[in-house]
Design a protein around this motif. Structure first.
Motif, short mmCIF file in Angstrom:
data_model
loop_
_atom_site.label_atom_id
_atom_site.label_comp_id
_atom_site.label_asym_id
_atom_site.label_seq_id
_atom_site.Cartn_x
_atom_site.Cartn_y
_atom_site.Cartn_z
N HIS A 1 0.86 -1.18 0.00
CA HIS A 1 0.00 0.00 0.00
C HIS A 1 0.90 1.22 0.00
CE1 HIS A 1 0.43 1.34 4.25
NE2 HIS A 1 0.52 0.05 4.55
N HIS A 2 0.31 2.41 -0.09
CA HIS A 2 1.09 3.61 -0.38
C HIS A 2 0.85 4.72 0.64
CE1 HIS A 2 1.56 1.31 -4.00
NE2 HIS A 2 0.25 1.31 -4.15
N GLN B 1 -1.70 -2.13 10.39
CA GLN B 1 -1.18 -3.21 11.23
C GLN B 1 -2.25 -3.72 12.19
OE1 GLN B 1 1.87 -4.59 10.70
NE2 GLN B 1 0.95 -6.16 12.00
N LYS B 2 -3.07 -2.83 12.68
CA LYS B 2 -4.15 -3.23 13.58
C LYS B 2 -5.10 -4.19 12.87
CE LYS B 2 -7.67 -1.19 16.61
NZ LYS B 2 -8.22 0.11 17.12
N VAL B 3 -5.43 -3.88 11.62
CA VAL B 3 -6.31 -4.75 10.84
C VAL B 3 -5.64 -6.11 10.60
CG1 VAL B 3 -7.40 -5.07 8.59
CG2 VAL B 3 -7.57 -2.86 9.75
N ARG C 1 1.20 -9.38 5.89
CA ARG C 1 2.28 -8.42 6.11
C ARG C 1 2.16 -7.27 5.12
NH1 ARG C 1 7.42 -8.63 3.87
NH2 ARG C 1 7.17 -10.84 3.37
N GLN C 2 2.16 -6.05 5.65
CA GLN C 2 2.08 -4.86 4.81
C GLN C 2 3.47 -4.39 4.43
OE1 GLN C 2 1.18 -1.07 6.77
NE2 GLN C 2 1.06 -2.13 8.75
N GLU C 3 3.60 -3.86 3.23
CA GLU C 3 4.83 -3.21 2.78
C GLU C 3 4.43 -1.88 2.15
OE1 GLU C 3 7.10 -5.72 0.21
OE2 GLU C 3 7.50 -7.22 1.77
N PRO D 1 3.57 -8.71 -5.10
CA PRO D 1 3.00 -9.18 -3.84
C PRO D 1 1.71 -9.95 -4.13
CG PRO D 1 2.44 -6.89 -4.16
CD PRO D 1 3.36 -7.26 -5.30
N ASP D 2 1.05 -10.43 -3.09
CA ASP D 2 -0.20 -11.15 -3.31
C ASP D 2 -1.30 -10.22 -3.80
OD1 ASP D 2 0.39 -13.94 -2.38
OD2 ASP D 2 1.02 -12.80 -0.62
#
Length: 491
Positions: A83-84, A95-97, A110-112, A133-134
């Motif tokens: 995400h951006h 991160q909470k989600v 995992r977010q990047e 990514p996925d």
């Protein structure tokens, strides 16, 4: 329409040539067909969670929600998505989600963060290299670019299952639709409304009512351009606009154009920019330019926000995200001196909106378990309690719900401290979300596959710049813009 047209529809066969044999093989081999099969949603159970809401003091409340119970995955899965949204409070919301999803499903996500300035180059490079990514959170321009690069799978089944459960807004869905399929799953909304300082309306105009038409706006702007202290210098300007060749100006131009029924393309993909409607819209843009502050020719979003908050601009069209800036004001009187209304209009009740979506890459579709895990996560995002985190908690007034369930009267979205403080503003914003339009998209979906290139060239902003700078008259500038769009479409 006032001159020749040219259309270029999305050609799936061309896309398959771009993508190469891998994508074609996936489609023929039926892997993507997995996306279309019925997916059974496990039965729901009622669970109780404790939520903390901060509004200068901390209040704790217990909320009962319904959540799907999901059996453990057949094999350990860790999803990765891009995400951006780089600000730390937005990263924290994501991160909470992810943590809540893992707690309920056992699936790690995992977010990047990829900065917006690098989003196009990195996404397209990853598609070429097979290192995507996925899934990725996107906007329609980027989604279209990834599609044309052959990197995406259609997401009809996921959109359908979320829509049936939570009711995604129709105009939001259609910004993801072309060639008979949905290519993005809506995740949240961004929208423009009319924003103003109500105390200025009362003091200098003698009314609490916002303008209904663009003629009203001009009359308001005249009265709101004020030398407050009598020193011969203007202290308050009646209108906030920008004139630079940037995306902010492009948004301002479309926001006026759409209320006149003007468009870039028609639903058949023809270029229709040079029209009486566009010329009329730009005539009002030019008239309003008389009431903007010096330096607005170089402004972007930040300067507009600062000017409105400082009180040097009395009214503008803008994202309601500015409410966060006002909420943090130490002066209670200023904190409450902010209001919103539907966009003024001379013909069509409309406004700009920016749906944000999730796109799924062909590589993900090779693994049915991974694909289903992504679908589960995207459905999870739409659940009202989670949707409140990814919208109001991530950026109050900046990101809005895109489904009906998330704005029910008792939905968690409305309990956010900033959203609830400016309840009237956010109710207006949700009305505007539902009637929002975006250049290049219509009631049937994408109008022309070249819209991404047209948007990237900032032609709408360039037209405005030529008009307000005096480089061209209105008719010349609109005709020039039309020819530039034709050149891109034919290229």
């Amino acid at each position: 329409m006032m001159s020749g047209t040219e259309k270029k529809k999305v050609n799936r066969r061309t896309v398959l040539k771009i993508a190469g044999g891998t994508v074609a093989g996936l489609i023929v081999g039926g892997v993507i067909g997995y996306l279309y099969r019925g997916v059974t949603i496990p039965p729901a159970e009622t669970i109780t969670v404790t939520k903390t809401v901060t509004e200068r003091t901390t209040v704790r409340e217990t909320v009962t929600i319904t959540a799907p119970t999901t059996p453990p995955p057949k094999k350990p899965i860790e999803l990765v998505y891009w995400h951006h949204e780089a600000p730390s409070h937005r990263v924290a919301a994501h991160q909470k989600v992810c943590d809540l999803f893992y707690k309920e499903t056992g699936i790690k996500v995992r977010q990047e963060v990829v900065l917006w300035g690098e989003a196009w180059t990195k996404t397209l490079a990853a598609i070429r290299a097979g290192t995507t990514p996925d899934f990725e959170l996107s906007i329609p321009d980027l989604t279209l670019a990834a599609y044309l690069a052959g990197g995406l799978v259609p997401v009809d089944d996921i959109v359908k299952r979320i829509d049936e459960k939570y009711r995604i807004f129709e105009n939001v869905k259609m910004t993801e639709y072309w060639e008979g399929h949905y290519w993005g799953v809506p995740v949240w909304e961004m929208v423009w409304t009319w924003i103003y300082r109500p105390s200025y309306y009362e003091k200098y105009i003698g009314t609490k009512e916002p303008p209904k038409t663009w003629d009203d706006v001009i009359e308001y702007a005249k009265k709101l351009t004020v030398d407050v202290d009598g020193d011969g210098k203007i202290d308050i300007y009646g209108m906030g606009l920008t004139g630079a060749k940037n995306l902010c100006t492009q948004e301002y131009v479309w926001n006026i154009m759409t209320t006149f029924g003007a468009s870039v393309f028609d639903d058949e993909g023809n270029v229709v920019f040079y029209s009486p409607e566009t010329v009329e819209a730009m005539r009002y843009y030019k008239q309003l330019w008389e009431y903007v502050p010096p330096g607005a020719m170089e402004w972007s979003w930040g300067e507009i926000e600062l000017a409105l908050a400082a009180g040097t601009v009395a009214q503008t069209s803008y994202f309601p995200a500015i409410q966060k800036r006002f909420y943090e004001m130490p002066d209670e009187k200023i904190r409450r001196d902010l209001a919103a209304a539907p966009m003024p209009t001379n013909r069509v009740q409309a406004n700009l909106h920016y749906p944000n979506d999730a796109i799924i890459f062909t590589k993900t579709a090779e693994d049915p378990d991974r694909l289903e895990a992504v679908a589960m996560f995207l459905e999870f995002l739409h659940r009202p309690d989670i949707h409140a985190i990814i919208t109001a908690e991530q950026e109050p007034g900046g990101f809005y719900p895109c489904n009906e369930a998330a704005i029910a009267p008792d939905a968690p979205f409305w309990k956010d401290p900033i959203i609830s403080f400016y309840r009237n503003i956010n109710e207006v914003a949700m009305e505007c979300v539902k009637r929002g339009t975006l250049y290049g998209f219509g009631p049937k979906g994408l109008q022309n596959a070249k819209m991404g290139e047209v948007s990237g060239a900032l032609i709408l902003a360039d037209v405005a710049n030529r008009i307000v700078s005096g480089a061209m008259n209105i008719e010349e500038a609109v005709k020039w813009g039309h020819e530039e769009i034709l050149r891109i479409v034919k290229g």
